[in-house]
Design an enzyme around this catalytic site. Structure first.
Site, PDB file in Angstrom:
ATOM      1  N   LYS A  69       0.816  -1.222   0.000  1.00 45.84           N
ATOM      2  CA  LYS A  69       0.000   0.000   0.000  1.00 45.84           C
ATOM      3  C   LYS A  69       0.850   1.272   0.000  1.00 45.84           C
ATOM      4  CE  LYS A  69      -2.161  -0.330   3.702  1.00 45.84           C
ATOM      5  NZ  LYS A  69      -2.230   0.479   4.894  1.00 45.84           N
ATOM      6  N   ARG A  73     -10.765   2.515   8.056  1.00 43.95           N
ATOM      7  CA  ARG A  73     -10.416   1.170   8.501  1.00 43.95           C
ATOM      8  C   ARG A  73     -11.638   0.387   9.009  1.00 43.95           C
ATOM      9  NH1 ARG A  73      -4.704   1.575   8.637  1.00 43.95           N
ATOM     10  NH2 ARG A  73      -3.836   0.375  10.336  1.00 43.95           N
ATOM     11  N   ARG A  99       9.919 -10.165   7.317  1.00 43.83           N
ATOM     12  CA  ARG A  99      10.435  -8.813   7.580  1.00 43.83           C
ATOM     13  C   ARG A  99      11.460  -8.827   8.711  1.00 43.83           C
ATOM     14  NH1 ARG A  99       5.218  -4.965   7.346  1.00 43.83           N
ATOM     15  NH2 ARG A  99       4.931  -5.725   9.462  1.00 43.83           N
ATOM     16  N   ARG A 105      10.257  -7.738  14.121  1.00 46.74           N
ATOM     17  CA  ARG A 105       9.458  -6.763  14.885  1.00 46.74           C
ATOM     18  C   ARG A 105       8.658  -7.510  15.943  1.00 46.74           C
ATOM     19  NH1 ARG A 105       7.838  -2.126  11.548  1.00 46.74           N
ATOM     20  NH2 ARG A 105       9.163  -2.240   9.736  1.00 46.74           N
ATOM     21  N   ARG A 153      -4.185 -10.130  13.671  1.00 48.33           N
ATOM     22  CA  ARG A 153      -4.349  -8.941  12.823  1.00 48.33           C
ATOM     23  C   ARG A 153      -5.127  -9.274  11.554  1.00 48.33           C
ATOM     24  NH1 ARG A 153       1.101  -7.639  14.072  1.00 48.33           N
ATOM     25  NH2 ARG A 153       1.808  -7.856  11.940  1.00 48.33           N
TER      26      ARG A 153
END
Ligand code: AMP
Length: 212
Positions: A14, A89, A123, A156, A167
């Site tokens: 995004k 959202r 990541r 992270r 999530r």
């Protein structure tokens, strides 16, 4: 003047796609997440209110988010238009947005959950300088070491499989109704976000009727 919303799950590209489009069309790229992160970093009063929620990846209250979006758009620095990322959202934010602004299109980056898991769990972040890596798309030259400062690369705190599963569930519960609401107004362009970033950008442009 072009006014776009870009939506997509974490890891869908995004931020990258909005920046590419904004650069080329002179749009102002408004990232609600970046605005909150700025307030946290600069220790503003708003930063203190949202710090815990942003750190935990939980949504900030709708009233506060709507104020932030309204204030940002009231700056009217978007002569050629804007692309807003990270908002709306949920259904209430979408209704607020539709009542307050007319938009030209909603770019919906679609990525299967399995691919989100693959991207997000790859990541890494430098524990010293904060540089981002991705073991699929942007590997460090030496495993586990930052190319820039030599710091240790870490995962992270909120990129664990459990946190990600939560999530993903939250995202679908909240965002699927927003996509449906916008789809009812015939704004939505669903774009396959699996190909490389140049291909995705080209698809977005052709769907928006822009030169590719
Ligand atoms: P993002 O960079 O879009 O993932 O946003 C980072 C964080 O900012 C989120 O985890 C939320 O805490 C907060 N945030 C950003 N946009 C919104 C929104 N539209 N509604 C509520 N919270 C938001």
């Amino acid at each position: 003047m072009r006014k776009y919303v870009i939506m997509g799950i974490q890891g869908s590209g995004k931020g990258t796609q909005s920046a590419l489009l904004a650069d080329d069309l002179d749009l102002v790229h408004i990232s609600v997440g970046d605005i909150f992160r700025w307030h946290v970093k600069c220790h503003t009063k708003l930063g203190a209110q949202v710090r815990r929620l942003v750190a935990a990846g939980e949504l900030v209250g709708d009233d506060l988010v709507e104020d932030v979006v309204r204030d940002r758009l009231q700056l009217h620095d978007w002569n050629y238009g804007f692309i807003i990322d990270g908002f709306p959202r949920n259904r209430r934010q979408a209704e607020f947005f539709l009542e307050s602004y007319d938009i030209d299109g909603v770019i919906h980056l679609d990525l299967p959950d399995e691919e989100v898991r693959r991207r997000v769990l790859a990541r890494r972040l430098c524990s010293r300088c904060g540089m981002d890596y991705n073991l699929i798309a942007h590997r460090p030259e030496v495993d586990g070491r930052c190319d820039v400062c030599g710091g240790d690369l870490v995962t992270r705190a909120d990129d664990t499989p459990d946190a990600l599963a939560r999530r993903l569930r939250d995202y679908h519960n909240k965002i699927d109704p927003v996509v449906e609401l916008f789809r009812g107004k015939e704004y939505v362009m669903t774009i396959d976000a699996r190909p490389d970033k140049a291909t995705v950008q080209q698809t977005i442009r052709s769907r928006l009727g822009l030169p590719t």
